[in-house]
Design an enzyme around this catalytic site. Sequence first.
Site, mmCIF file in Angstrom:
data_model
loop_
_atom_site.group_PDB
_atom_site.id
_atom_site.type_symbol
_atom_site.label_atom_id
_atom_site.label_comp_id
_atom_site.label_asym_id
_atom_site.label_seq_id
_atom_site.Cartn_x
_atom_site.Cartn_y
_atom_site.Cartn_z
ATOM 1 N N LEU A 37 -1.766 25.389 -1.497
ATOM 2 C CA LEU A 37 -1.757 26.102 0.121
ATOM 3 C C LEU A 37 -0.309 26.057 0.727
ATOM 4 C CD1 LEU A 37 -5.164 24.639 1.071
ATOM 5 C CD2 LEU A 37 -4.679 26.937 0.237
ATOM 6 N N ILE A 62 1.309 23.188 -9.261
ATOM 7 C CA ILE A 62 1.215 23.641 -10.602
ATOM 8 C C ILE A 62 2.232 22.927 -11.260
ATOM 9 C CG2 ILE A 62 0.019 25.702 -10.740
ATOM 10 C CD1 ILE A 62 3.064 26.935 -11.002
ATOM 11 N N PHE A 83 -1.601 32.758 -11.495
ATOM 12 C CA PHE A 83 -1.126 33.596 -10.230
ATOM 13 C C PHE A 83 -0.001 33.012 -9.357
ATOM 14 C CE2 PHE A 83 -5.486 35.510 -10.576
ATOM 15 C CZ PHE A 83 -5.352 36.679 -10.707
ATOM 16 N N THR A 136 5.216 40.842 -12.607
ATOM 17 C CA THR A 136 5.563 41.726 -11.712
ATOM 18 C C THR A 136 6.449 42.760 -12.187
ATOM 19 O OG1 THR A 136 6.940 42.326 -10.058
ATOM 20 C CG2 THR A 136 7.469 40.178 -11.040
ATOM 21 N N ASP A 137 6.416 44.011 -11.890
ATOM 22 C CA ASP A 137 7.161 45.184 -12.552
ATOM 23 C C ASP A 137 8.847 44.775 -11.998
ATOM 24 O OD1 ASP A 137 7.060 45.737 -9.728
ATOM 25 O OD2 ASP A 137 6.449 47.788 -10.042
ATOM 26 N N GLU A 138 9.081 43.821 -11.036
ATOM 27 C CA GLU A 138 10.414 43.863 -10.656
ATOM 28 C C GLU A 138 11.046 43.004 -11.792
ATOM 29 O OE1 GLU A 138 11.185 42.262 -6.729
ATOM 30 O OE2 GLU A 138 9.146 43.209 -6.101
ATOM 31 N N TYR A 162 13.827 36.152 -6.590
ATOM 32 C CA TYR A 162 12.424 36.163 -6.778
ATOM 33 C C TYR A 162 12.555 36.962 -8.365
ATOM 34 C CZ TYR A 162 7.696 38.448 -7.303
ATOM 35 O OH TYR A 162 6.367 38.721 -7.882
ATOM 36 N N LYS A 166 10.608 35.210 -11.801
ATOM 37 C CA LYS A 166 9.587 35.761 -12.499
ATOM 38 C C LYS A 166 9.926 36.100 -14.005
ATOM 39 C CE LYS A 166 5.681 36.251 -11.354
ATOM 40 N NZ LYS A 166 4.772 35.383 -11.119
ATOM 41 N N HIS A 296 18.801 45.449 -2.763
ATOM 42 C CA HIS A 296 17.463 46.188 -2.772
ATOM 43 C C HIS A 296 17.397 47.124 -3.852
ATOM 44 C CE1 HIS A 296 14.697 48.067 0.544
ATOM 45 N NE2 HIS A 296 13.993 47.641 -0.881
HETATM 46 P P1 NAD Z 1 0.811 35.083 -2.627
HETATM 47 O O1 NAD Z 1 2.378 34.512 -2.145
HETATM 48 O O2 NAD Z 1 0.093 35.805 -1.593
HETATM 49 O O3 NAD Z 1 0.139 33.827 -3.077
HETATM 50 C C1 NAD Z 1 0.702 32.902 -3.716
HETATM 51 C C2 NAD Z 1 -0.539 31.747 -3.984
HETATM 52 O O4 NAD Z 1 0.170 30.587 -4.774
HETATM 53 C C3 NAD Z 1 -0.541 30.946 -2.638
HETATM 54 O O5 NAD Z 1 -1.907 30.697 -2.446
HETATM 55 C C4 NAD Z 1 0.226 29.866 -2.814
HETATM 56 O O6 NAD Z 1 -0.212 28.811 -1.830
HETATM 57 C C5 NAD Z 1 0.153 29.408 -4.250
HETATM 58 N N1 NAD Z 1 1.136 28.582 -4.478
HETATM 59 C C6 NAD Z 1 2.588 28.638 -4.295
HETATM 60 N N2 NAD Z 1 3.298 27.659 -5.129
HETATM 61 C C7 NAD Z 1 2.222 26.910 -5.680
HETATM 62 C C8 NAD Z 1 2.391 25.716 -6.278
HETATM 63 N N3 NAD Z 1 3.804 25.301 -6.615
HETATM 64 N N4 NAD Z 1 1.281 25.211 -6.916
HETATM 65 C C9 NAD Z 1 0.140 25.632 -6.681
HETATM 66 N N5 NAD Z 1 -0.173 26.855 -5.876
HETATM 67 C C10 NAD Z 1 1.060 27.380 -5.461
HETATM 68 O O7 NAD Z 1 1.236 35.891 -3.852
HETATM 69 P P2 NAD Z 1 0.373 37.421 -4.482
HETATM 70 O O8 NAD Z 1 1.014 38.342 -3.811
HETATM 71 O O9 NAD Z 1 -0.778 37.232 -4.176
HETATM 72 O O10 NAD Z 1 1.061 37.086 -5.906
HETATM 73 C C11 NAD Z 1 0.351 36.458 -6.930
HETATM 74 C C12 NAD Z 1 0.936 36.853 -8.172
HETATM 75 O O11 NAD Z 1 1.048 38.044 -8.711
HETATM 76 C C13 NAD Z 1 2.402 35.992 -8.285
HETATM 77 O O12 NAD Z 1 2.678 35.526 -9.423
HETATM 78 C C14 NAD Z 1 3.216 37.233 -8.115
HETATM 79 O O13 NAD Z 1 4.509 37.343 -8.550
HETATM 80 C C15 NAD Z 1 2.407 38.527 -8.862
HETATM 81 N N6 NAD Z 1 2.343 39.842 -8.450
HETATM 82 C C16 NAD Z 1 2.420 40.157 -7.068
HETATM 83 C C17 NAD Z 1 2.275 41.296 -6.692
HETATM 84 C C18 NAD Z 1 2.255 41.764 -5.156
HETATM 85 O O14 NAD Z 1 2.513 43.054 -5.095
HETATM 86 N N7 NAD Z 1 2.069 41.173 -4.430
HETATM 87 C C19 NAD Z 1 2.595 42.458 -7.658
HETATM 88 C C20 NAD Z 1 2.770 41.885 -9.116
HETATM 89 C C21 NAD Z 1 2.458 40.701 -9.491
HETATM 90 O O1 DAU Z 2 6.791 45.328 -7.293
HETATM 91 C C1 DAU Z 2 6.053 44.181 -7.297
HETATM 92 C C2 DAU Z 2 6.192 43.268 -5.977
HETATM 93 O O2 DAU Z 2 6.068 43.930 -4.976
HETATM 94 C C3 DAU Z 2 5.711 41.881 -6.304
HETATM 95 O O3 DAU Z 2 6.240 41.312 -7.314
HETATM 96 C C4 DAU Z 2 6.249 41.170 -5.033
HETATM 97 O O4 DAU Z 2 5.550 39.479 -5.166
HETATM 98 C C5 DAU Z 2 5.919 41.849 -3.821
HETATM 99 O O5 DAU Z 2 6.129 41.093 -2.709
HETATM 100 C C6 DAU Z 2 6.386 43.202 -3.841
HETATM 101 O O6 DAU Z 2 7.972 43.163 -3.635
HETATM 102 P P1 DAU Z 2 8.794 44.259 -2.675
HETATM 103 O O7 DAU Z 2 9.631 43.662 -2.261
HETATM 104 O O8 DAU Z 2 8.472 45.446 -3.075
HETATM 105 O O9 DAU Z 2 7.265 44.046 -1.318
HETATM 106 P P2 DAU Z 2 7.646 44.434 0.207
HETATM 107 O O10 DAU Z 2 6.417 44.390 0.889
HETATM 108 O O11 DAU Z 2 8.369 42.966 0.832
HETATM 109 O O12 DAU Z 2 8.656 45.509 0.422
HETATM 110 C C7 DAU Z 2 8.382 46.627 0.037
HETATM 111 C C8 DAU Z 2 9.280 47.774 0.259
HETATM 112 O O13 DAU Z 2 9.374 47.728 1.790
HETATM 113 C C9 DAU Z 2 10.671 47.301 -0.364
HETATM 114 O O14 DAU Z 2 11.296 48.371 -0.604
HETATM 115 C C10 DAU Z 2 11.453 46.506 1.239
HETATM 116 C C11 DAU Z 2 10.881 47.597 2.238
HETATM 117 N N1 DAU Z 2 10.611 46.709 3.476
HETATM 118 C C12 DAU Z 2 9.980 45.520 3.593
HETATM 119 C C13 DAU Z 2 9.859 44.814 4.603
HETATM 120 C C14 DAU Z 2 9.086 43.424 4.630
HETATM 121 C C15 DAU Z 2 11.114 47.138 4.575
HETATM 122 O O15 DAU Z 2 11.604 48.324 4.758
HETATM 123 N N2 DAU Z 2 10.643 46.340 5.688
HETATM 124 C C16 DAU Z 2 10.283 45.455 5.964
HETATM 125 O O16 DAU Z 2 10.202 44.592 6.943
#
Ligand code: NAD
Ligand code: DAU
Length: 356
Positions: A37, A62, A83, A136-138, A162, A166, A296
Amino acid sequence: MTILVTGGAGFIGSNFVLDWLSHAVTRDEPVVNLDALTYAGNLQNLASLQGDARHTFVKGDIGDRQLLDALLAQHRPRAVVHFAAESHVDRSIHGPGAFMKTNVEGTFTLLEAVRGHWSALDDVAKAAFRFHHVSTDEVYGSLAPDAPAFTETHTYEPNSPYSASKAASDHLVRAWHHTYGLPVVTTNCSNNYGPYHFPEKLIPLMIVNALAGKPLPIYGDGQQVRDWLYVSDHCSGIRAVLAGGRLGETYNIGGWNEKTNKEIVLTVCALLDELRPSAQGPYSRLITYVTDRPGHDRRYAIDARKIESELGWRPAETFETGIRKTVQWYLSNADWVANVQSGGYRDWLNTNYKTR
Ligand code: NAD
Ligand code: DAU
């Protein structure tokens, strides 16, 4: 049979838990949900599971080996779906330490605890066990405009703290399979969007700011490309890989849906113009170009043919259906939005946007 989910109170994790406990094939299998949390974790996402015996929530880190050992001994999960992570690129630029701690050290501690649990299982349970790492694809870096999309064999070229953290976690998971035989699968997914997305990320930030009449900050020229996937499609992809993925393999998951950030913001504005018109005129009037994100990545795109050909997975939503559902969800959940905009959230907006 039980699964242990880490990070199940975050955006994707909570969608996954809700999806798991409602899907016909998985809904009878309980979930133990371990989440620290942090600012990103929110038990409100799981409010519909209150009193549901199939869901056990445990607040914890974790990185806490004792807690992990106790949970694994008590619940004896047949799979772990991992996750938990620090997930926001901009936060990793302002403060990379937490990303190393959770994403790298935390994953290491979790792998060691799971290895201890798994080694003591009998042969049948050992063979059936799975550690599913959600990534992630990043990790693959940035693509040129005309380059083919990322396949699973693309070189790792992470560019942000980040994505480097990962990538490190992916390597640990791979090594625990090759060295110790831990039965792992890894998924590398593109950008998710949908309900419960914390409004620090592009799509929910734009919705929330537009509704508040605040500027819509686009970094740089807004021509960066992301491959957007509706979150329930990510959940179904994870279920497919957990059930049928080959051990030690990675599977890319993506939406076949590349869009520039500018296109995304204009789409959100147009939907809001339709669903919640503003007396001040079109929401696109709020678009503001701001200083770019350091380092970026220009373009991400996922080649999702492996998961489709091996496991028959394809996204169910198009971008048009998914983004409409998403905007409607934010309009119908004003309380959730208000509750996540705490003092900590306002501090973050100051840190990231004030000097841009
Ligand atoms: P999020 O930031 O919304 O959620 C992360 C969760 O992990 C939160 O509930 C947080 O409390 C919990 N957490 C953080 N540190 C912790 C710790 N030390 N121990 C236990 N719990 C902990 O993230 P999300 O966007 O839901 O992403 C989840 C997973 O999917 C991540 O591993 C992220 O790298 C991956 N991912 C995200 C995206 C995306 O677009 N959001 C895309 C591809 C992969
Ligand atoms: O590709 C998967 C990833 O996507 C996940 O692994 C990450 O956890 C997730 O956060 C996301 O990363 P991005 O950096 O791509 O997502 P974000 O929503 O932060 O930004 C998306 C795009 O928008 C990126 O090119 C940055 C841009 N952006 C983002 C914010 C927050 C803006 O232009 N303005 C903004 O204020």
